[in-house]
Motif scaffolding. Structure first.
Motif, PDB file in Angstrom:
ATOM      1  N   ARG A 390      34.740  20.843 -30.628  1.00 21.51           N
ATOM      2  CA  ARG A 390      35.184  20.963 -29.244  1.00 21.51           C
ATOM      3  C   ARG A 390      34.019  20.700 -28.278  1.00 21.51           C
ATOM      4  NH1 ARG A 390      38.898  26.460 -29.361  1.00 21.51           N
ATOM      5  NH2 ARG A 390      40.708  25.566 -30.429  1.00 21.51           N
ATOM      6  N   TYR A 391      32.861  21.235 -28.623  1.00 22.01           N
ATOM      7  CA  TYR A 391      31.698  21.038 -27.763  1.00 22.01           C
ATOM      8  C   TYR A 391      31.317  19.566 -27.726  1.00 22.01           C
ATOM      9  CZ  TYR A 391      26.947  21.467 -25.957  1.00 22.01           C
ATOM     10  OH  TYR A 391      25.810  21.327 -25.216  1.00 22.01           O
ATOM     11  N   GLU A 392      31.239  18.951 -28.913  1.00 21.81           N
ATOM     12  CA  GLU A 392      30.817  17.561 -28.974  1.00 21.81           C
ATOM     13  C   GLU A 392      31.836  16.626 -28.329  1.00 21.81           C
ATOM     14  OE1 GLU A 392      30.141  16.913 -33.090  1.00 21.81           O
ATOM     15  OE2 GLU A 392      28.171  17.912 -33.106  1.00 21.81           O
ATOM     16  N   ALA A 393      33.103  17.058 -28.295  1.00 25.93           N
ATOM     17  CA  ALA A 393      34.129  16.212 -27.689  1.00 25.93           C
ATOM     18  C   ALA A 393      33.920  16.045 -26.196  1.00 25.93           C
ATOM     19  CB  ALA A 393      35.514  16.795 -27.957  1.00 25.93           C
ATOM     20  N   VAL A 394      33.275  16.999 -25.559  1.00 26.43           N
ATOM     21  CA  VAL A 394      33.119  16.947 -24.100  1.00 26.43           C
ATOM     22  C   VAL A 394      31.653  17.003 -23.675  1.00 26.43           C
ATOM     23  CG1 VAL A 394      35.399  17.883 -23.590  1.00 26.43           C
ATOM     24  CG2 VAL A 394      33.484  19.449 -23.981  1.00 26.43           C
ATOM     25  N   HIS A 395      30.738  16.840 -24.627  1.00 28.67           N
ATOM     26  CA  HIS A 395      29.319  16.861 -24.292  1.00 28.67           C
ATOM     27  C   HIS A 395      28.606  15.679 -24.933  1.00 28.67           C
ATOM     28  CE1 HIS A 395      30.251  21.074 -23.290  1.00 28.67           C
ATOM     29  NE2 HIS A 395      29.192  21.031 -22.522  1.00 28.67           N
ATOM     30  N   ASP A 396      27.609  15.203 -24.260  1.00 30.70           N
ATOM     31  CA  ASP A 396      26.750  14.166 -24.790  1.00 30.70           C
ATOM     32  C   ASP A 396      25.784  14.799 -25.789  1.00 30.70           C
ATOM     33  OD1 ASP A 396      25.299  11.636 -24.924  1.00 30.70           O
ATOM     34  OD2 ASP A 396      23.743  12.715 -23.817  1.00 30.70           O
ATOM     35  N   GLN A 397      25.731  14.253 -26.989  1.00 29.36           N
ATOM     36  CA  GLN A 397      24.947  14.886 -28.047  1.00 29.36           C
ATOM     37  C   GLN A 397      23.454  14.833 -27.765  1.00 29.36           C
ATOM     38  OE1 GLN A 397      25.977  13.706 -32.025  1.00 29.36           O
ATOM     39  NE2 GLN A 397      28.157  13.557 -31.564  1.00 29.36           N
ATOM     40  N   LEU A 398      22.984  13.798 -27.058  1.00 26.55           N
ATOM     41  CA  LEU A 398      21.555  13.652 -26.831  1.00 26.55           C
ATOM     42  C   LEU A 398      21.055  14.587 -25.732  1.00 26.55           C
ATOM     43  CD1 LEU A 398      18.921  12.117 -27.443  1.00 26.55           C
ATOM     44  CD2 LEU A 398      19.598  10.458 -25.684  1.00 26.55           C
ATOM     45  N   THR A 399      21.748  14.609 -24.596  1.00 22.74           N
ATOM     46  CA  THR A 399      21.268  15.367 -23.436  1.00 22.74           C
ATOM     47  C   THR A 399      21.963  16.707 -23.251  1.00 22.74           C
ATOM     48  OG1 THR A 399      22.886  14.338 -21.956  1.00 22.74           O
ATOM     49  CG2 THR A 399      20.782  13.198 -22.259  1.00 22.74           C
ATOM     50  N   LYS A 400      23.057  16.939 -23.992  1.00 22.80           N
ATOM     51  CA  LYS A 400      23.863  18.166 -23.894  1.00 22.80           C
ATOM     52  C   LYS A 400      24.588  18.281 -22.549  1.00 22.80           C
ATOM     53  CE  LYS A 400      22.137  18.989 -27.865  1.00 22.80           C
ATOM     54  NZ  LYS A 400      22.904  18.521 -29.049  1.00 22.80           N
ATOM     55  N   LEU A 401      24.586  17.221 -21.762  1.00 25.90           N
ATOM     56  CA  LEU A 401      25.371  17.219 -20.531  1.00 25.90           C
ATOM     57  C   LEU A 401      26.822  16.879 -20.844  1.00 25.90           C
ATOM     58  CD1 LEU A 401      22.987  15.227 -18.119  1.00 25.90           C
ATOM     59  CD2 LEU A 401      23.191  17.717 -18.372  1.00 25.90           C
ATOM     60  N   ALA A 402      27.699  17.049 -19.857  1.00 17.77           N
ATOM     61  CA  ALA A 402      29.078  16.610 -20.018  1.00 17.77           C
ATOM     62  C   ALA A 402      29.105  15.100 -20.246  1.00 17.77           C
ATOM     63  CB  ALA A 402      29.891  16.975 -18.777  1.00 17.77           C
ATOM     64  N   ASN A 403      30.092  14.624 -21.036  1.00 16.92           N
ATOM     65  CA  ASN A 403      30.195  13.188 -21.274  1.00 16.92           C
ATOM     66  C   ASN A 403      31.241  12.570 -20.349  1.00 16.92           C
ATOM     67  OD1 ASN A 403      32.603  13.976 -22.384  1.00 16.92           O
ATOM     68  ND2 ASN A 403      32.008  13.596 -24.504  1.00 16.92           N
ATOM     69  N   ARG A 404      31.533  11.298 -20.555  1.00 16.84           N
ATOM     70  CA  ARG A 404      32.459  10.601 -19.673  1.00 16.84           C
ATOM     71  C   ARG A 404      33.851  11.233 -19.705  1.00 16.84           C
ATOM     72  NH1 ARG A 404      33.335   5.496 -17.300  1.00 16.84           N
ATOM     73  NH2 ARG A 404      31.280   4.778 -17.962  1.00 16.84           N
ATOM     74  N   ALA A 405      34.330  11.559 -20.901  1.00 26.05           N
ATOM     75  CA  ALA A 405      35.670  12.145 -20.997  1.00 26.05           C
ATOM     76  C   ALA A 405      35.736  13.461 -20.235  1.00 26.05           C
ATOM     77  CB  ALA A 405      36.047  12.366 -22.466  1.00 26.05           C
ATOM     78  N   ALA A 406      34.692  14.285 -20.371  1.00 22.51           N
ATOM     79  CA  ALA A 406      34.688  15.568 -19.663  1.00 22.51           C
ATOM     80  C   ALA A 406      34.612  15.355 -18.157  1.00 22.51           C
ATOM     81  CB  ALA A 406      33.515  16.421 -20.137  1.00 22.51           C
ATOM     82  N   LEU A 407      33.819  14.364 -17.726  1.00 17.76           N
ATOM     83  CA  LEU A 407      33.726  14.080 -16.291  1.00 17.76           C
ATOM     84  C   LEU A 407      35.087  13.691 -15.731  1.00 17.76           C
ATOM     85  CD1 LEU A 407      31.942  13.561 -13.736  1.00 17.76           C
ATOM     86  CD2 LEU A 407      31.839  11.181 -14.498  1.00 17.76           C
ATOM     87  N   LEU A 408      35.788  12.806 -16.439  1.00 22.35           N
ATOM     88  CA  LEU A 408      37.097  12.358 -15.942  1.00 22.35           C
ATOM     89  C   LEU A 408      38.099  13.513 -15.902  1.00 22.35           C
ATOM     90  CD1 LEU A 408      37.394   8.917 -17.790  1.00 22.35           C
ATOM     91  CD2 LEU A 408      36.721   9.341 -15.423  1.00 22.35           C
ATOM     92  N   MET A 409      38.141  14.313 -16.989  1.00 20.86           N
ATOM     93  CA  MET A 409      39.132  15.368 -17.066  1.00 20.86           C
ATOM     94  C   MET A 409      38.802  16.523 -16.122  1.00 20.86           C
ATOM     95  SD  MET A 409      41.984  15.703 -18.705  1.00 20.86           S
ATOM     96  CE  MET A 409      41.707  14.560 -20.065  1.00 20.86           C
ATOM     97  N   LYS A 410      37.578  17.039 -16.211  1.00 18.33           N
ATOM     98  CA  LYS A 410      37.204  18.168 -15.362  1.00 18.33           C
ATOM     99  C   LYS A 410      37.100  17.756 -13.900  1.00 18.33           C
ATOM    100  CE  LYS A 410      34.769  20.682 -19.014  1.00 18.33           C
ATOM    101  NZ  LYS A 410      33.474  21.297 -19.442  1.00 18.33           N
ATOM    102  N   ALA A 454      17.605  13.865 -17.833  1.00 18.00           N
ATOM    103  CA  ALA A 454      18.741  14.793 -17.777  1.00 18.00           C
ATOM    104  C   ALA A 454      18.289  16.178 -17.345  1.00 18.00           C
ATOM    105  CB  ALA A 454      19.431  14.855 -19.143  1.00 18.00           C
ATOM    106  N   ALA A 455      17.120  16.605 -17.844  1.00 20.86           N
ATOM    107  CA  ALA A 455      16.616  17.925 -17.470  1.00 20.86           C
ATOM    108  C   ALA A 455      16.290  17.985 -15.980  1.00 20.86           C
ATOM    109  CB  ALA A 455      15.387  18.266 -18.308  1.00 20.86           C
ATOM    110  N   ARG A 456      15.698  16.927 -15.435  1.00 22.92           N
ATOM    111  CA  ARG A 456      15.386  16.921 -14.003  1.00 22.92           C
ATOM    112  C   ARG A 456      16.665  16.907 -13.168  1.00 22.92           C
ATOM    113  NH1 ARG A 456      10.086  13.124 -12.798  1.00 22.92           N
ATOM    114  NH2 ARG A 456       8.595  14.320 -14.076  1.00 22.92           N
ATOM    115  N   LEU A 457      17.633  16.097 -13.581  1.00 21.28           N
ATOM    116  CA  LEU A 457      18.905  16.050 -12.848  1.00 21.28           C
ATOM    117  C   LEU A 457      19.618  17.396 -12.892  1.00 21.28           C
ATOM    118  CD1 LEU A 457      20.244  12.548 -13.940  1.00 21.28           C
ATOM    119  CD2 LEU A 457      19.558  13.237 -11.637  1.00 21.28           C
ATOM    120  N   ASP A 458      19.574  18.041 -14.042  1.00 22.83           N
ATOM    121  CA  ASP A 458      20.220  19.347 -14.161  1.00 22.83           C
ATOM    122  C   ASP A 458      19.568  20.359 -13.223  1.00 22.83           C
ATOM    123  OD1 ASP A 458      22.150  21.100 -15.481  1.00 22.83           O
ATOM    124  OD2 ASP A 458      20.411  22.043 -16.416  1.00 22.83           O
TER     125      ASP A 458
END
Length: 837
Positions: A390-410, A454-458
């Motif tokens: 579930r986590y990997e489905a909505v998170h980018d594995q490299l940066t741990k940020l939300a991924n494209r699918a999560a951005l569109l849905m959320k 990603a860390a700076r953006l976060d």
């Protein structure tokens, strides 16, 4: 009744009780011996002989014992009441406590030597308890009449029975008190259990005692008939006690193993400790569970204190300090795989001569506990894997940020929560010269750069904003809290330039100090005018303008977006198409059973007969619809069309389901189930004949509203199908959340399975999964006879594709379905159906 040695937990309290009872017993014995007896002449036997005979009767009664399990201990059940009655007849009542002290003491010395190996303190405790009980019983009996050498009469029989009852109650109470002090159990429950087990034997004992007195009074030679009868009676007592003990054991065993039926390690271990304490009368139980890191977690309980939990390191030596004849250790394993250990400290020595029944029960309980712990561990691992998926489905594995699918849905959810006119901004960032970093420093350095960015953006992201990594070196930031007091575009542009400046601060990657340059596309819109997919598209357009224009920041200009004008025109034309009945039409494609040829369902595919643009497939317009406010009217239009066709089939007597594809955004509408229910009623189509196909985009979502909408549709009786199953790694996760009826194997696997073992394995696994879950499995895109044969060999139940039928107009489908039904009834299934290409 007497309590047997069953533990050492309350040894100090038991010793105090022993001293008190011993003092009372000695006092009763001495007082009885020195008190003159007002009795008939002693006859031919001397007083010493009568005392010896009474002591012998008491000894024989104790030797002929049976044992009754009570909670954590054993209670010896003897012929004490019968011996009491006979002793009162043979000797003066005052002598009977002394006779009991001598006879019972000798009997328990013999039992200890040949059987129980008791300590002197324990023998004194048992003997003193019996002596006190006899003293009280004789006092009560003689208060109603002296039975010494008196003919048996109803009054005397009643007095003797009353004395026997006092003996029963006193011995039972002392035994229960002893067990209670030793093991900390409530005395009331122990006493009731002991009395209930002794009740039948008590009645028999009283009758035997009265019969013996009658025989002695009439003619002692009648006693020769007693041994066989007493032997049979002893066997009857023993059988009844054993049967009751067996019933209690296996009843408790069933209850204890039922409590193990849980999926949490702590709950299983707690139930295992409690079950072993109850089943085996254990003093202490340890359940040690192996952990994934090699360590152990020990759960310890003694039935009195709270459950103790201790984590043991992997290199900790097993705790064998208390092991001995009283401790049984059982390794817990399932299929040869160890899961832990069960360590039971019995309240009695078990050794090689332990009760075989207890050993079998312990083995069975250990196996049940091992299986329960294994299931709990498996369930925990499945939970971890599910949560990870579930986590990997909505998170980018490299940066741990939300991924494209999560951005569109959320992002869509966030937009829906805002007022329609509320301004929002989307900033899309692309790292400049990222390819050069990968080419010169390597992909590991590129990954480090992405993580650092990603860390700076976060750190620059405010509460309530949504930051995501899209693809490659692209990031997106959704800002929903723009200040109402200022124009939104300047605010968004300032925010973008501040991010550009902060990211440009030097950073060290792979030993090289570099400054990160980015191009940012900014789009500002009202929350109700576009969805996230459209905002991302506009922001990407602006970002490319920034790259080509030489500035690091650019805003979206619709005049420069060639697709915008055409898209708006297409939406306007679609509004007109929804008002008429001859532009948006259905093309219907049956799915057939690979064994019988019968139709398993029909998929409704929408086509647009555009008066100016010509025929349009869903690829040409559905994506535009999904990003607009026309999605709801369009979905209702398609469902109306499909239910109209299904109602016509019903008039021809054909009960064939019809499938309609649903957009993921449609499932964000809580009114959808009510709309579907109203249309089913209007067209008089049973709910089970409507199949709603959902895609992997829904599978990626964890939104509560989607689960609620799907649950409400299930409650209506509508069937659910997962389209393109297997193309996303979260499909299995979705099946644990929402019950579906059908899986559709994606055409890409069907096309490749003849040449790709991996694709064939995916199809085979999906078919097996569907069979295990009781789901229909339909293979999409079947185009050749070889593919059909391969699917049938894999056990796939149904398929659809050009090999069987192309999508066809609604006016032709009735004849096709009728021919398929007739062929299936005649058991004739052509290799290639009419209309296939």
């Amino acid at each position: 009744m007497t309590a047997s040695r069953e533990g050492t937990a309350g040894a100090g309290r038991t010793l105090v009780l022993t001293l008190i009872v011993l003092a009372a017993a000695l006092s009763a014995a001495v007082v009885g011996l020195v008190t003159p007896a007002d009795a008939p002449p002693a006859g031919p036997l001397s007083p010493l002989s009568r005392l010896g005979i009474a002591a012998g009767v008491m000894a024989v009664a104790q030797l002929a014992r049976l044992r009754l399990r009570v909670a954590s201990g054993l209670v010896s059940v003897t012929w004490g009441e019968a011996a009491l009655i006979i002793g009162l007849y043979l000797a003066p009542a005052g002598w009977l406590p002394a006779a009991t002290f001598v006879g019972a003491g000798l009997a328990w010395l013999l039992l200890s030597f040949f059987s129980d190996r008791r300590t002197p303190i324990e023998i004194l405790h048992v003997t003193a308890s019996l002596t006190v009980a006899v003293a009280l019983a004789t006092t009560v009996t003689t208060a109603f009449g002296d039975p010494f050498r008196q003919p048996l009469s109803p009054a005397l029989a009643g007095a003797l029975a009353l004395g026997a009852l006092v003996y029963l109650l006193v011995t039972g109470w002392l035994a229960a008190l002893t067990l209670s002090l030793r093991h900390g159990r409530p005395i009331g429950a122990l006493l009731l259990r002991a009395l209930r087990g002794k009740l039948l034997m008590f009645v028999g004992n009283v009758l035997v005692g009265l019969v013996v007195i009658a025989m002695l009074d009439r003619d002692p030679r009648w006693l020769l008939l007693l041994p066989p009868a007493l032997w049979l009676l002893q066997q009857t007592y023993g059988h009844r006690l054993r049967a009751e003990d067996e019933r209690r054991l296996w009843q408790s065993f069933a209850g204890a193993t039922k409590e193990l039926n849980q999926l949490d390690e702590r709950a299983v271990a707690t139930a295992g400790v409690a079950g072993a304490l109850t089943l085996f009368g254990a003093e202490r139980v340890d359940v040690e569970v192996l952990r994934p890191d090699g360590g152990r977690r020990r759960y310890r309980g003694d039935g009195v204190s709270a459950l103790e939990e201790t984590d043991l390191p992997a290199d900790a030596a097993p705790d064998t300090a208390d092991d001995g004849d009283e401790v049984e250790v059982r390794p817990l394993a399932v299929g040869g795989v160890p899961v832990g250990d069960l360590r039971v400290r019995f309240a009695r020595p078990i050794g090689p001569d332990a009760d075989a029944r207890d050993q079998m029960a312990l083995s069975a309980f250990s196996d049940a506990l091992a299986s329960a712990l294994h299931d709990a561990a498996t369930h925990r691992q499945l939970q971890i894997m599910t949560e990870r998926a579930r986590y990997e489905a909505v998170h980018d594995q490299l940066t741990k940020l939300a991924n494209r699918a999560a951005l569109l849905m959320k992002g869509d959810v966030a937009l829906r929560r805002l007022d329609r006119d509320t301004p929002v901004a989307l900033l899309l960032l692309d790292l400049d010269h990222f390819k050069e970093v990968n080419d010169t420093l390597g992909h590991a350095a590129g990954d480090d750069l992405l993580r650092a960015s990603a860390a700076r953006l976060d750190a620059l992201t405010h509460s309530g904003e949504l930051l995501a990594r899209l693809d490659g070196d692209e990031f997106a930031l959704l800002v929903t809290g723009l200040d109402d007091g200022e124009s939104p575009m300047p605010q968004a542009l300032r925010r973008a330039r501040r991010i550009v400046e902060d990211l440009a601060a030097p950073t060290e990657i792979a030993g090289v100090t570099m400054s990160v340059e980015v191009s940012v596309g900014v789009v500002v819109a009202a929350a109700g005018t576009a969805d996230m997919a459209e905002l991302v598209r506009r922001a990407e357009n602006a970002m490319y303008q920034a790259k080509t224009g030489g500035d690091s920041v650019a805003w979206y200009d619709s005049a420069k977006d060639e697709a915008s004008t055409d898209r708006l025109a297409l939406l306007a034309e679609l509004r007109e198409a929804l008002e008429v009945d001859d532009q948006l039409v259905l093309a219907l494609q049956p799915a057939v059973n690979l064994s019988t040829g019968a139709p398993t369902g029909v998929e409704a595919l929408i086509r647009w007969r555009h008066p100016r643009r010509g025929p349009l497939s869903p690829v040409d317009f559905v994506r535009v619809i999904e990003g607009s406010d026309l999605l709801g009217p369009f979905t209702r239009y398609v469902v109306d069309k499909a239910l109209t066709v299904a109602a016509e089939w019903a008039s021809h007597g054909m009960d064939v389901p019809i499938s309609v594809n649903l957009s993921a955004r449609s499932l964000l509408d809580p009114r959808l189930p009510a709309d579907i229910a109203e249309r089913l009623r209007r067209y008089r189509v049973p709910a089970h004949r409507l199949v709603l196909e959902i895609t992997e985009t829904v599978v990626l979502s964890e939104l509560e509203i989607i689960d609620e909408v799907l649950g409400a549709l299930r409650d209506l009786g509508v069937q659910l199908s997962v389209d393109d199953f297997g193309t996303g790694f979260s499909s299995l996760t979705f099946l644990t959340r929402i019950a579906v009826d059908e899986l559709k194997v994606d055409r890409s696997f069907v096309r490749k399975m003849a040449d790709s073992p991996e694709a064939a394995a995916i199809v085979r696994t999906t078919v097996g999964l569907g069979r295990e879950l009781g789901l229909r499995v339909v293979a999409e895109g079947v185009e050749t006879a070889d593919q059909r044969a391969a699917l049938a060999a894999l056990g796939c139940s149904a398929a659809q594709g050009y090999h069987f039928f192309k999508p066809m107009p609604a006016e032709k489908i009735v004849a096709v379905l009728r021919s398929l039904l007739d062929s299936a009834q005649a058991q004739v299934f052509p290799l290639r159906a009419d209309g296939a290409s």
